[in-house]
Design a protein around this motif. Structure first.
Motif, PDB file in Angstrom:
ATOM      1  N   VAL A 227       0.838  -1.202   0.000  1.00  7.66           N
ATOM      2  CA  VAL A 227       0.000   0.000   0.000  1.00  7.66           C
ATOM      3  C   VAL A 227       0.876   1.256   0.000  1.00  7.66           C
ATOM      4  CG1 VAL A 227      -1.652   1.338   1.395  1.00  7.66           C
ATOM      5  CG2 VAL A 227      -1.981  -1.130   1.072  1.00  7.66           C
ATOM      6  N   LEU A 228       1.915   1.271   0.820  1.00  8.28           N
ATOM      7  CA  LEU A 228       2.799   2.426   0.921  1.00  8.28           C
ATOM      8  C   LEU A 228       3.484   2.730  -0.411  1.00  8.28           C
ATOM      9  CD1 LEU A 228       4.083   4.433   2.998  1.00  8.28           C
ATOM     10  CD2 LEU A 228       5.949   2.792   3.190  1.00  8.28           C
ATOM     11  N   TRP A 229       4.047   1.706  -1.046  1.00  8.10           N
ATOM     12  CA  TRP A 229       4.764   1.939  -2.306  1.00  8.10           C
ATOM     13  C   TRP A 229       3.815   2.221  -3.463  1.00  8.10           C
ATOM     14  CZ3 TRP A 229       9.385   3.601  -2.010  1.00  8.10           C
ATOM     15  CH2 TRP A 229      10.214   3.197  -0.981  1.00  8.10           C
ATOM     16  N   THR A 230       2.606   1.672  -3.411  1.00  8.36           N
ATOM     17  CA  THR A 230       1.607   2.010  -4.431  1.00  8.36           C
ATOM     18  C   THR A 230       1.211   3.476  -4.283  1.00  8.36           C
ATOM     19  OG1 THR A 230       0.799  -0.270  -4.485  1.00  8.36           O
ATOM     20  CG2 THR A 230      -0.676   1.429  -5.355  1.00  8.36           C
ATOM     21  N   GLY A 231       1.021   3.924  -3.049  1.00  7.25           N
ATOM     22  CA  GLY A 231       0.731   5.336  -2.805  1.00  7.25           C
ATOM     23  C   GLY A 231       1.886   6.227  -3.231  1.00  7.25           C
ATOM     24  N   ASN A 232       3.106   5.775  -2.987  1.00  7.02           N
ATOM     25  CA  ASN A 232       4.287   6.527  -3.408  1.00  7.02           C
ATOM     26  C   ASN A 232       4.320   6.658  -4.920  1.00  7.02           C
ATOM     27  OD1 ASN A 232       6.991   7.209  -4.199  1.00  7.02           O
ATOM     28  ND2 ASN A 232       7.705   6.580  -2.189  1.00  7.02           N
ATOM     29  N   TYR A 233       3.980   5.584  -5.611  1.00  5.57           N
ATOM     30  CA  TYR A 233       3.956   5.612  -7.077  1.00  5.57           C
ATOM     31  C   TYR A 233       2.911   6.622  -7.571  1.00  5.57           C
ATOM     32  CZ  TYR A 233       4.140   3.945 -11.868  1.00  5.57           C
ATOM     33  OH  TYR A 233       4.302   3.864 -13.225  1.00  5.57           O
ATOM     34  N   ALA A 234       1.736   6.592  -6.951  1.00 10.67           N
ATOM     35  CA  ALA A 234       0.676   7.535  -7.332  1.00 10.67           C
ATOM     36  C   ALA A 234       1.135   8.972  -7.091  1.00 10.67           C
ATOM     37  CB  ALA A 234      -0.605   7.246  -6.547  1.00 10.67           C
ATOM     38  N   LEU A 235       1.809   9.218  -5.976  1.00  4.66           N
ATOM     39  CA  LEU A 235       2.335  10.547  -5.701  1.00  4.66           C
ATOM     40  C   LEU A 235       3.374  10.944  -6.742  1.00  4.66           C
ATOM     41  CD1 LEU A 235       2.350  12.946  -3.706  1.00  4.66           C
ATOM     42  CD2 LEU A 235       4.256  11.813  -2.570  1.00  4.66           C
ATOM     43  N   ASP A 236       4.248  10.008  -7.108  1.00  8.01           N
ATOM     44  CA  ASP A 236       5.247  10.291  -8.144  1.00  8.01           C
ATOM     45  C   ASP A 236       4.578  10.675  -9.466  1.00  8.01           C
ATOM     46  OD1 ASP A 236       7.323   9.800  -6.428  1.00  8.01           O
ATOM     47  OD2 ASP A 236       7.840   7.842  -7.256  1.00  8.01           O
ATOM     48  N   VAL A 237       3.522   9.982  -9.813  1.00  4.30           N
ATOM     49  CA  VAL A 237       2.819  10.286 -11.066  1.00  4.30           C
ATOM     50  C   VAL A 237       2.235  11.700 -11.012  1.00  4.30           C
ATOM     51  CG1 VAL A 237       0.815   9.679 -12.485  1.00  4.30           C
ATOM     52  CG2 VAL A 237       2.342   7.888 -11.665  1.00  4.30           C
ATOM     53  N   THR A 238       1.680  12.092  -9.862  1.00  2.00           N
ATOM     54  CA  THR A 238       1.113  13.435  -9.765  1.00  2.00           C
ATOM     55  C   THR A 238       2.188  14.520  -9.838  1.00  2.00           C
ATOM     56  OG1 THR A 238       1.201  13.575  -7.340  1.00  2.00           O
ATOM     57  CG2 THR A 238      -0.804  12.622  -8.327  1.00  2.00           C
TER      58      THR A 238
END
Length: 170
Positions: free
Chosen positions: A143-154
């Motif tokens: 969950v943490l790294w998926t959220g990090n990926y989403a933040l990176d995309v934004t």
């Protein structure tokens, strides 16, 4: 299974490294890359969250699994840390040494693999009712790294220095 895990990780590292080298060489004449400044206010909170959640908690799990003799858990977490260190090294070299825009690409390559690596570790360990906290740790990391990926995309427009209109849109 441990040899398959090793081969899979080696294949990923070789493929990712070759890709980043080829892209870096292709873009070798691009303007040197610098991080957008100033860093946003939320950056410190995000960075601390990733330090604690992405490094601290798995490190506790790794030390505990070695201490308790759970070699399969240790193997999953050691491979996690090896790839994490390689990602940080890649980011650092591309940003500080080569000042290449390849820096922006590194997380987009490593993070999906990290999520896969954690999921694969979770299914490979097949702990059942044993060690629920290790299962929860691996799920939390996914969950943490998926959220990090989403933040990176934004943050992609900001990282690529796209101009922002007065209303905050791109």
């Amino acid at each position: 299974m441990p040899l398959n895990l090793l081969y899979e990780n080696i294949l990923f590292v070789v493929t990712a490294t070759l890709f980043l080298v080829v892209v870096g060489w292709t873009w070798r004449n691009a303007k040197p890359y610098d991080l957008p400044q100033p860093l946003p206010d939320w950056f410190k909170v995000w960075f601390l969250t990733m330090q604690i959640g992405g490094i601290g908690l798995p490190l506790v799990g790794l030390v505990w699994s070695i201490w308790q003799g759970y070699s399969s858990v240790a193997l999953v977490l050691v491979s996690y840390f090896v790839l994490l260190v390689l990602q940080i090294l890649c980011e650092s070299l591309s940003l500080r040494q080569f000042r290449s825009v390849v820096f922006v690409m590194v997380p987009y390559i490593y993070l999906p693999y990290r999520v896969w690596q954690l999921y694969e570790g979770l299914t490979w360990l097949n702990l059942g009712d044993e060690l629920p906290w290790i299962q929860n740790l691996l799920l939390l990391e996914i969950v943490l790294w998926t959220g990090n990926y989403a933040l990176d995309v934004t943050q992609l427009p900001r990282l690529l220095h796209w101009e922002v209109k007065d209303d905050g849109s791109y």
